[in-house]
Design a protein around this motif. Structure first.
Motif, short mmCIF file in Angstrom:
data_model
loop_
_atom_site.label_atom_id
_atom_site.label_comp_id
_atom_site.label_asym_id
_atom_site.label_seq_id
_atom_site.Cartn_x
_atom_site.Cartn_y
_atom_site.Cartn_z
N PRO A 105 8.50 8.83 4.55
CA PRO A 105 8.87 9.94 3.35
C PRO A 105 10.10 10.21 3.37
CG PRO A 105 6.91 10.64 4.68
CD PRO A 105 7.28 9.45 5.38
N GLN A 106 10.87 10.44 4.69
CA GLN A 106 12.38 10.92 4.83
C GLN A 106 13.18 9.60 4.28
OE1 GLN A 106 9.97 10.64 7.14
NE2 GLN A 106 10.64 11.73 8.93
N ASP A 143 4.36 4.93 15.56
CA ASP A 143 4.31 5.24 14.15
C ASP A 143 3.87 6.69 13.96
OD1 ASP A 143 4.54 4.33 11.50
OD2 ASP A 143 2.29 4.24 11.59
N GLY A 144 4.59 7.49 14.44
CA GLY A 144 4.28 8.98 14.34
C GLY A 144 5.60 9.74 14.93
N ILE A 145 5.12 11.16 14.90
CA ILE A 145 6.12 12.21 15.30
C ILE A 145 5.78 12.74 16.58
CG2 ILE A 145 7.41 14.19 14.51
CD1 ILE A 145 7.14 13.18 11.79
N THR A 146 6.49 12.86 17.56
CA THR A 146 6.00 13.71 18.60
C THR A 146 6.90 15.05 18.60
OG1 THR A 146 5.73 11.53 19.65
CG2 THR A 146 5.32 13.52 21.15
N GLN A 147 6.23 16.06 19.17
CA GLN A 147 6.88 17.24 19.08
C GLN A 147 7.21 17.72 20.51
OE1 GLN A 147 5.99 19.64 15.58
NE2 GLN A 147 5.77 21.23 16.86
N LEU A 207 0.91 -1.19 0.14
CA LEU A 207 0.05 0.05 0.16
C LEU A 207 0.73 1.34 0.13
CD1 LEU A 207 -2.93 1.35 0.42
CD2 LEU A 207 -2.55 1.30 2.93
N VAL A 208 0.58 2.20 -0.68
CA VAL A 208 1.32 3.53 -0.74
C VAL A 208 -0.02 4.46 -0.09
CG1 VAL A 208 2.24 5.24 -2.30
CG2 VAL A 208 2.43 2.91 -3.20
N GLY A 218 1.54 9.65 4.39
CA GLY A 218 3.13 9.43 3.97
C GLY A 218 3.78 8.03 4.30
N ARG A 219 3.09 7.05 4.07
CA ARG A 219 3.83 5.73 4.30
C ARG A 219 3.50 5.07 3.07
NH1 ARG A 219 4.67 8.36 8.05
NH2 ARG A 219 4.29 7.99 10.34
N LEU A 220 4.78 3.94 3.03
CA LEU A 220 4.59 2.99 1.93
C LEU A 220 4.82 1.80 2.72
CD1 LEU A 220 6.41 3.11 -1.55
CD2 LEU A 220 6.38 0.96 0.09
N PHE A 221 3.72 0.78 2.46
CA PHE A 221 3.93 -0.51 3.28
C PHE A 221 4.20 -1.61 2.04
CE2 PHE A 221 1.01 2.17 5.52
CZ PHE A 221 1.47 2.02 6.82
#
Ligand code: SF4
Ligand code: SF4
Length: 495
Positions: A88-89, A447-451, A71-72, A77-80
């Motif tokens: 994405p990075q 599975d995420g970004i924490t600020q 899955l794209v 913003g993930r490719l599985f």
């Protein structure tokens, strides 16, 4: 009075230049049976099955994560890809895969010629499928030619509508399958059929349906001949040791139907031309239009078998063997040259040669780099953004403060908890938003970004410098530094 004669070849003024455009001569490939055709059917079935079925494969990634194996996920913003999840990075992994594919194609071409074009290229596969449908509805070559020539009747209308209807259905299935690689397959199928899908989904569904219908139904060999860049530069990968489809002219020429001495094995039956999907004559030598499908081999072998002559007048052969056989046959008297299979040079193709070693080395290098990058891949990454406006704040007590935003990307499916540690040669006080203590604890969502917002303060009375290097570290429960990132602390000039 003498007159000056214009040279004959000079055209009168005003004559338009010859047109560079030529109408397409429609190709009516004839059905053929044989081993190459069987391999082509097998590859076709495999490619189509993979393309249509892969979006339906499920893969359990735990709660909250998509369960589609491939899955794209553009929204998040993930490719599985089964157990692999690319952020994405990490798009460089995709770049690496494309490079890998390209080099793989170089290797295959240098060894086996246009094997990709002839067997596995999507244009070849779908065109073959569309031709199969056309043949099923309208009949083989001669019937299709007759049908096209005859005036429009109900029968012709029925056959043509049936063909185009079937093509459109296949094209729609192809466009639909493409959409499924970017959306959950069962959900998007229901949405497509009930009219509830987004405009983007309908747009791309329409686009891929239309391109499949036009490219495989109408454009066909013109895509390979005029649109695809690959035939242009694949010549650079071929050499005299690559296996290509060749007509053994040393054995076939002079061609002719007569059973006379000195006449070659080619009986000029045109069977090889009639089955060719690009409409060329392989007996004219290597041509850009030849996609290397090998169907002319099956056609000619069939004729040779019927004539009780050795097969292989057209074959997958290296140009060096062809040249050697030609030279050996030329040395024979004409009577023997007619069917001089005894003089055939059968050297094994040289698979190991500088070109293939170079490509294989490049392939191994890219594989090693990608594997290394994957094994060293960090599941937790940290980025530090220092406030730029203002660069620093002087507090009322004389202290100096800098602000930072820490972004922690957690690629794991579990919550992460880490102590945030500051390394600095100059004593600085660290305050972390909603966290306290010398080693404040920060948590990261799965599975995420924490600020996190961090303030560093240099206490009043401490000697200051314009720039102080600092390092932020995330330390796990076992005291190991998981990831670190450097930055600077800015203050007024030294005082
Ligand atoms: S010449 Fe033979 S190998 Fe080449 S495209 Fe035609 S049928 Fe295929
Ligand atoms: S099929 Fe074989 S015998 Fe017939 S024209 Fe082609 S090369 Fe000659």
């Amino acid at each position: 009075m003498s007159t000056i004669q214009a040279p004959e070849r000079l055209k009168p003024v005003g004559t338009p230049p010859p047109s560079l455009y030529a109408d397409r001569q429609k190709v009516y490939p004839k059905a053929v049976k044989g081993p190459v055709r069987r391999v082509k059917w097998a590859v076709l079935i495999l490619c189509l099955a993979l393309y249509y079925l892969v979006p339906w494969l499920r893969w359990d990634r735990g709660p909250g994560a998509p369960d589609q194996a491939v899955l794209v996920d553009i929204t998040n913003g993930r490719l599985f890809f089964f157990f692999i999840e690319i952020w994405p990075q990490e798009v460089y992994f995709l770049t690496g895969l494309l490079v890998l594919g390209a080099i793989g194609l170089f290797v295959a071409t240098s060894l086996f010629g246009r094997v990709w074009c002839g067997f596995a290229c999507p244009q070849t596969v779908w065109t073959d499928l569309f031709m199969g449908v056309e043949r099923l509805v309208q009949g083989d070559r001669n019937e299709r030619m007759r049908l096209d020539k005859q005036p429009w009747t109900l029968e012709k209308l029925r056959k043509k509508s049936l063909t185009h209807g079937a093509w459109l259905l296949i094209a729609a299935a192809t466009g639909g399958a493409w959409i499924m690689y970017f959306n959950d397959a069962p959900t998007v199928t229901v949405e497509l059929l009930t009219g509830e899908a987004s405009r983007d989904v309908y747009f791309f569904f329409g686009l891929f349906t239309a391109t499949t219908y036009v490219l495989a139904g109408w454009a066909r060999e013109q895509v390979c001949t005029y649109m695809c860049p690959w035939p242009r530069f694949q010549a650079a990968m071929l050499d005299e040791n690559s296996l290509v489809v060749t007509y053994r002219d040393w054995r076939g020429e002079p061609r002719g139907k007569a059973k006379a001495d000195g006449i070659g094995d080619c009986v000029d039956c045109q069977a090889c031309v009639n089955v060719c999907p690009t409409g060329i004559d392989i007996r004219d030598g290597q041509q850009l239009e030849c996609i290397g499908c090998g169907l002319c081999i099956d056609a000619c072998d069939d004729i040779m078998t019927r004539l009780d002559r050795p097969t292989g007048l057209i074959a997958f052969e290296t140009l060096s063997n062809l040249a050697a056989s030609t030279a050996a046959t030329k040395a024979l008297p004409p009577s023997r040259a007619r069917c001089a299979t005894g003089m055939e040079v059968r050297r094994m193709p040289r698979f190991i040669r500088p070109r293939t070693i170079l490509y294989a080395g490049m392939l191994a290098g890219v594989v090693a780099i990608m594997l290394g990058a994957w094994l060293l891949r960090q599941t937790v990454t940290l980025s530090v953004l220092r406030d730029r406006a203002p660069l620093f704040v002087t507090l009322s007590d004389g202290g100096v403060r800098n602000g930072y935003t820490l972004k922690i990307a957690n690629k794991d499916r579990d919550v992460g908890t880490y102590a945030l540690v500051l390394d600095s040669r100059t004593p600085l006080l660290m305050q972390v938003q909603e966290a306290h203590g010398d080693r404040p604890m920060v948590t990261t969502r799965p599975d995420g970004i924490t600020q996190w917002r961090v303030l560093l303060t240099q206490p009043p009375g401490t000697p200051t410098r314009a720039s102080i290097p600092v390092t932020f570290r995330l330390v796990d429960g076992r005291g190991r530094t998981v990831v670190s990132e450097s930055s600077i602390f800015l203050g007024p000039e030294a005082r």
